[in-house]
Design a protein around this motif. Structure first.
Motif, mmCIF file in Angstrom:
data_model
loop_
_atom_site.group_PDB
_atom_site.id
_atom_site.type_symbol
_atom_site.label_atom_id
_atom_site.label_comp_id
_atom_site.label_asym_id
_atom_site.label_seq_id
_atom_site.Cartn_x
_atom_site.Cartn_y
_atom_site.Cartn_z
ATOM 1 N N PHE A 30 0.846 -1.205 0.000
ATOM 2 C CA PHE A 30 0.000 0.000 0.000
ATOM 3 C C PHE A 30 0.880 1.253 0.000
ATOM 4 N N PRO A 31 0.486 2.287 -0.767
ATOM 5 C CA PRO A 31 1.150 3.583 -0.609
ATOM 6 C C PRO A 31 0.591 4.250 0.646
ATOM 7 N N GLU A 36 -1.542 6.977 10.435
ATOM 8 C CA GLU A 36 -3.015 6.795 10.355
ATOM 9 C C GLU A 36 -3.352 5.950 9.132
ATOM 10 N N ASP A 37 -2.708 6.269 7.994
ATOM 11 C CA ASP A 37 -2.926 5.470 6.774
ATOM 12 C C ASP A 37 -2.608 4.003 7.048
ATOM 13 N N ILE A 38 -1.491 3.778 7.727
ATOM 14 C CA ILE A 38 -1.025 2.410 7.996
ATOM 15 C C ILE A 38 -2.055 1.669 8.842
ATOM 16 N N LYS A 39 -2.535 2.356 9.885
ATOM 17 C CA LYS A 39 -3.516 1.746 10.779
ATOM 18 C C LYS A 39 -4.786 1.355 10.015
ATOM 19 N N ARG A 40 -5.209 2.267 9.130
ATOM 20 C CA ARG A 40 -6.429 2.027 8.357
ATOM 21 C C ARG A 40 -6.274 0.797 7.448
ATOM 22 N N CYS A 41 -5.139 0.712 6.774
ATOM 23 C CA CYS A 41 -4.904 -0.435 5.876
ATOM 24 C C CYS A 41 -4.884 -1.739 6.666
ATOM 25 N N LEU A 42 -4.223 -1.720 7.818
ATOM 26 C CA LEU A 42 -4.139 -2.945 8.629
ATOM 27 C C LEU A 42 -5.517 -3.355 9.141
ATOM 28 N N GLU A 43 -6.307 -2.361 9.542
ATOM 29 C CA GLU A 43 -7.669 -2.674 10.028
ATOM 30 C C GLU A 43 -8.508 -3.300 8.924
ATOM 31 N N TRP A 59 6.743 -1.258 7.378
ATOM 32 C CA TRP A 59 6.471 -0.027 6.641
ATOM 33 C C TRP A 59 7.652 0.929 6.752
ATOM 34 N N GLN A 60 7.708 1.841 5.807
ATOM 35 C CA GLN A 60 8.708 2.907 5.859
ATOM 36 C C GLN A 60 8.068 4.193 5.374
#
Length: 201
Positions: A30-31, A36-43, A59-60
């Protein structure tokens, strides 16, 4: 010469699948631009794969000051998150999240097998992604009177600069974006214009 470009992915990859002895590893890239973006994708993935035992990821974020994290999500230490992060480094991408979702197939793979499986899963996800190169840009704020408008516009046109935002009120205010490698000379050009204020934002 300082680097002023970075590589990232354009959009989420297609789902990839790596299998080893009946264990299935679904890979995703995912880009992302924030935690917050990371949390959303994982959820979202946890909802989609709610019966999976492990959602391992790395992630980086960032271009010059880098932040990263690798998470084994219950797998043996460094057998999942680190090999995934290794692929982020191998592909030299940033602002990216790679997740490998594992469904256990009944046979233990051992640490070596896990490292190989998570590495392969991350590699497949990145190979399924569209990787692009972007420039590292610096943003400046310019403040100047209307009498300088032509002068400023000329520099902007000659140097092919992007105006992100402009406010034309009592005086003029531009927010401009410039490639990092051109930033210093541009700053000096604008700074030498009498009665123009320039500041980095």
């Amino acid at each position: 010469m300082e680097k002023d470009t970075y590589k990232t992915i354009v959009k989420p990859s297609e789902e990839t699948l790596f299998k080893d002895r009946n264990s299935k590893f679904f890979g995703y890239a995912f880009p992302v631009h924030s935690e917050e973006d990371i949390k959303r994708c994982l959820e979202e993935l946890r909802k989609k794969h709610h019966t999976a035992r492990h959602h391992c990821y790395a992630w980086q974020l960032g271009t010059e000051s880098i932040r990263f994290r690798a998470n084994d999500d219950g797998e043996p230490n460094n057998s999942a998150g680190q090999p995934i992060y290794g692929q982020i480094q191998a592909f030299d991408v940033t602002n990216v999240l790679i997740v490998s979702v594992r469904y256990f197939g009944g046979t233990k793979l051992g640490v070596g097998g896990l490292i190989n499986a998570y590495r392969s899963s991350a590699q497949l996800a990145l190979e399924a992604s569209e990787i692009i190169e972007k420039t590292i840009d610096i943003h400046y704020k310019l403040k100047f009177g209307y009498d300088l408008m032509n002068k400023v516009q000329r520099v902007i046109k000659e140097r092919n600069i992007t105006i992100i935002n402009q406010k034309l009120e009592l005086d003029c205010e531009y927010i401009i974006s410039v490639r990092k490698k051109d930033a210093e000379s541009l700053f000096n050009t604008f700074e030498s214009i009498y009665q123009l204020e320039i500041s980095e934002i």
